[in-house]
Design an enzyme around this catalytic site. Structure first.
Site, PDB file in Angstrom:
ATOM      1  N   MET A 115      -3.451  19.378  -0.989  1.00 23.67           N
ATOM      2  CA  MET A 115      -4.149  18.927  -2.205  1.00 23.67           C
ATOM      3  C   MET A 115      -5.364  18.077  -1.847  1.00 23.67           C
ATOM      4  SD  MET A 115      -0.686  17.935  -4.287  1.00 23.67           S
ATOM      5  CE  MET A 115       0.183  17.332  -2.855  1.00 23.67           C
ATOM      6  N   LYS A 153       0.778  24.907 -13.626  1.00 26.04           N
ATOM      7  CA  LYS A 153      -0.463  24.405 -14.234  1.00 26.04           C
ATOM      8  C   LYS A 153      -1.575  25.415 -14.049  1.00 26.04           C
ATOM      9  CE  LYS A 153       0.677  19.701 -13.098  1.00 26.04           C
ATOM     10  NZ  LYS A 153       0.889  19.154 -11.791  1.00 26.04           N
ATOM     11  N   ASP A 162       6.658  27.935 -10.519  1.00 27.65           N
ATOM     12  CA  ASP A 162       5.370  27.233 -10.469  1.00 27.65           C
ATOM     13  C   ASP A 162       4.203  28.194 -10.329  1.00 27.65           C
ATOM     14  OD1 ASP A 162       6.257  24.690 -10.578  1.00 27.65           O
ATOM     15  OD2 ASP A 162       6.353  24.383  -8.420  1.00 27.65           O
TER      16      ASP A 162
HETATM   17  N1  SAH Z   1       5.649  22.579  -1.614  1.00 28.96           N
HETATM   18  C1  SAH Z   1       4.431  23.178  -1.147  1.00 28.96           C
HETATM   19  C2  SAH Z   1       3.227  22.294  -1.370  1.00 28.96           C
HETATM   20  C3  SAH Z   1       2.898  22.048  -2.827  1.00 28.96           C
HETATM   21  S1  SAH Z   1       1.504  21.017  -3.038  1.00 28.96           S
HETATM   22  C4  SAH Z   1       4.585  23.534   0.339  1.00 28.96           C
HETATM   23  O1  SAH Z   1       5.571  23.130   0.962  1.00 28.96           O
HETATM   24  O2  SAH Z   1       3.729  24.242   0.873  1.00 28.96           O
HETATM   25  C5  SAH Z   1       0.235  22.180  -3.295  1.00 28.96           C
HETATM   26  C6  SAH Z   1      -0.709  22.214  -2.123  1.00 28.96           C
HETATM   27  O3  SAH Z   1      -0.131  22.941  -1.050  1.00 28.96           O
HETATM   28  C7  SAH Z   1      -2.014  22.918  -2.380  1.00 28.96           C
HETATM   29  O4  SAH Z   1      -2.941  22.059  -3.016  1.00 28.96           O
HETATM   30  C8  SAH Z   1      -2.457  23.264  -0.981  1.00 28.96           C
HETATM   31  O5  SAH Z   1      -3.012  22.146  -0.331  1.00 28.96           O
HETATM   32  C9  SAH Z   1      -1.135  23.561  -0.298  1.00 28.96           C
HETATM   33  N2  SAH Z   1      -0.833  25.014  -0.226  1.00 28.96           N
HETATM   34  C10 SAH Z   1       0.253  25.627  -0.715  1.00 28.96           C
HETATM   35  N3  SAH Z   1       0.253  26.944  -0.407  1.00 28.96           N
HETATM   36  C11 SAH Z   1      -0.869  27.163   0.319  1.00 28.96           C
HETATM   37  C12 SAH Z   1      -1.447  28.309   0.936  1.00 28.96           C
HETATM   38  N4  SAH Z   1      -0.857  29.507   0.870  1.00 28.96           N
HETATM   39  N5  SAH Z   1      -2.623  28.154   1.584  1.00 28.96           N
HETATM   40  C13 SAH Z   1      -3.242  26.948   1.650  1.00 28.96           C
HETATM   41  N6  SAH Z   1      -2.739  25.844   1.090  1.00 28.96           N
HETATM   42  C14 SAH Z   1      -1.571  25.931   0.431  1.00 28.96           C
END
Ligand code: SAH
Length: 261
Positions: free
Chosen positions: A178, A60, A38
């Site tokens: 998100m 994306k 991803d």
């Molecule tokens: N599976 C992932 C989440 C995917 S959804 C998890 O468990 O973390 C994608 C969202 O995750 C982003 O829009 C943001 O809100 C958050 N996100 C993922 N990595 C991040 C990071 N390093 N810092 C801040 N937000 C993060």
């Protein structure tokens, strides 16, 4: 019937810092034959994939056409049915807003063996790297991980979200994934159900990585803060009294360092 010998590992890559990979994830990545990854998976982690491995970038990006979830599911099925051992690498944890459940269901339906390797989800990674304990004795006893894309419920996408009142309450921390583009709806929803405007909020950009940036504000000012971060990604929004602990933790760290120096 197509007898498959391939398999899929849904692997959490953590929030960004390469050292937050689990040992299991590291081993699977380093031994990978095929990797489907991803946008959230950073370069440092992608650099661990062997040169010889087949790579599929299904992330994306602005302006580029990305694969739909159905196409990604199909790609995983096709690769496994070719007999390959597929590593499906996802940011954070596969089962926390990662659509890992959908991929797992599809693989199950197609009778393709799969395993899930958990990863450190963004909320946990950002809590540590930003000095914001998600729970804290006397401050917060519960925490909700929630998507900013709030809908009334499955199959009711066009209806307004009705669950705001369940998200409120003293001693509760909210972590919105998100949520940046939904900041106005989040502010309206929470304030409209009685959450105080001065409730502290932290917006964290690219937590745990070198790009990490943190902006603290209040619920009442959330929209302005979100506007200032427009276009930044990924961003996590934390709401609750625990955000105040950051300052206290920072102060004590600074004074400890001063003592050592
Ligand atoms: N599976 C992932 C989440 C995917 S959804 C998890 O468990 O973390 C994608 C969202 O995750 C982003 O829009 C943001 O809100 C958050 N996100 C993922 N990595 C991040 C990071 N390093 N810092 C801040 N937000 C993060």
């Amino acid at each position: 019937m197509n007898r498959t010998t391939g398999s899929v590992a849904l692997v959490g890559a953590g929030p960004g810092d390469v050292e937050l990979l689990t040992l299991k994830a590291l081993r699977l990545i380093q031994q990978a034959e095929v990797v489907v990854y991803d946008r959230l998976v950073g370069k440092e982690i992608l650099d661990l994939i062997p040169q010889s491995a087949e790579r599929h970038d299904v992330g994306k990006r602005c302006g580029e056409k990305s694969l739909s979830q159905e196409q990604i599911n199909q790609l995983l099925v096709d690769l496994a049915q070719q007999g390959k051992q597929v590593i499906r690498l996802k940011g954070g944890d596969p089962y926390v807003f990662g659509r890992g459940g959908e991929e797992a269901l599809c693989l199950r339906q197609q009778q393709i063996p799969f395993t899930v390797v958990p990863g450190i989800t963004a909320a946990i990674g950002c809590a540590a790297s930003c000095d914001i304990p998600l729970t804290h004795r006397g401050v917060a006893r519960s925490v909700t991980l929630i998507t900013g894309h709030l809908q009334a419920g499955p199959g009711k996408e066009s209806l307004p979200f009705m669950g705001w009142s369940q998200l409120l309450g003293e001693g509760h921390t909210l972590v919105f994934y998100m949520g940046l583009e939904q900041a106005a709806a989040i502010r309206r929803g929470l304030l409209g159900h009685g959450q105080l405007g001065q409730t502290p909020v932290a917006l964290i950009v690219a937590g745990t990585t070198e790009r990490q940036r943190i902006v603290t504000t209040t619920l009442g000012e959330l929209e302005q803060a979100a506007e200032a971060l427009k276009g930044e990604t990924p961003v996590l929004i934390m709401v609750g009294e625990v955000v105040r602990l950051r300052e206290a933790l920072h102060q004590s760290c600074a004074s400890l360092l001063a003592q050592v120096a």
